[in-house]
Design a protein around this motif. Sequence first.
Motif, PDB file in Angstrom:
ATOM      1  N   LEU A  30      18.664  39.791 -13.213  1.00  0.00           N
ATOM      2  CA  LEU A  30      19.824  38.889 -13.449  1.00  0.00           C
ATOM      3  C   LEU A  30      19.531  38.071 -14.298  1.00  0.00           C
ATOM      4  O   LEU A  30      20.492  37.508 -15.091  1.00  0.00           O
ATOM      5  N   HIS A  31      18.266  37.568 -14.715  1.00  0.00           N
ATOM      6  CA  HIS A  31      17.660  36.686 -15.880  1.00  0.00           C
ATOM      7  C   HIS A  31      18.177  37.316 -17.029  1.00  0.00           C
ATOM      8  O   HIS A  31      18.622  36.591 -18.015  1.00  0.00           O
ATOM      9  N   THR A  32      17.970  38.506 -17.116  1.00  0.00           N
ATOM     10  CA  THR A  32      18.022  39.134 -18.300  1.00  0.00           C
ATOM     11  C   THR A  32      19.785  39.397 -18.643  1.00  0.00           C
ATOM     12  O   THR A  32      20.268  39.188 -19.820  1.00  0.00           O
ATOM     13  N   ALA A  33      20.704  39.481 -17.610  1.00  0.00           N
ATOM     14  CA  ALA A  33      21.969  39.568 -17.708  1.00  0.00           C
ATOM     15  C   ALA A  33      22.673  38.299 -18.059  1.00  0.00           C
ATOM     16  O   ALA A  33      23.326  38.122 -19.086  1.00  0.00           O
ATOM     17  N   ILE A  34      21.974  37.074 -17.705  1.00  0.00           N
ATOM     18  CA  ILE A  34      22.277  35.560 -18.200  1.00  0.00           C
ATOM     19  C   ILE A  34      22.074  35.448 -19.562  1.00  0.00           C
ATOM     20  O   ILE A  34      23.040  35.103 -20.202  1.00  0.00           O
TER      21      ILE A  34
END
Length: 177
Positions: A30-34
């Motif tokens: 999720l952090h990577t996608a952000i």
Amino acid sequence: MEDAAVPGHRVHTFDRALALPGYGAFAQLLHTAIDVGIAASALDSGLVATISTDDLTAQLAGELTAQRFAAEAVLEKAGRALDALWSRPDPTDADRADAALQVAAAKVTTGALTVDVASRIFELTGTRGTAAHGDDGLDRHWRDLRTHTLHERRRDKAAVLGRAALTGEAPELGPQL
């Protein structure tokens, strides 16, 4: 969608979230996608704000577009690793570690690519890109991305990857992996 049939092993309540196979990898994904999303928004805004279409500007726009493509591809591959983990009815510790390491590799890779994209946008726009435009200023993307990528040090994630590559041993899994 209402009244959708969901197999019981696919239902995870919040109190069971940490028991979810790959919970840490999912959180990191999720952090990577952000990060990838912020960089994509920065590039879109920068391209709109760019006036010149000369060869050097076009080359830079192409390089940044390619970096965005690479970041999105790496994110997608890491997502597929997590999907594969979740498709197993009884994943092993090795399955969990593999997914976590693939997501960690994505986070390290996209962290470098996305910060570079957001930084180099100003090469496209020149001083025009640094002008304050309320919430639409390009500096907002860079600040948001740089702050978010500092949430966890990239070098720590790279060291985990390196140790696993050198020793063949799985890392300790948790919220960060």
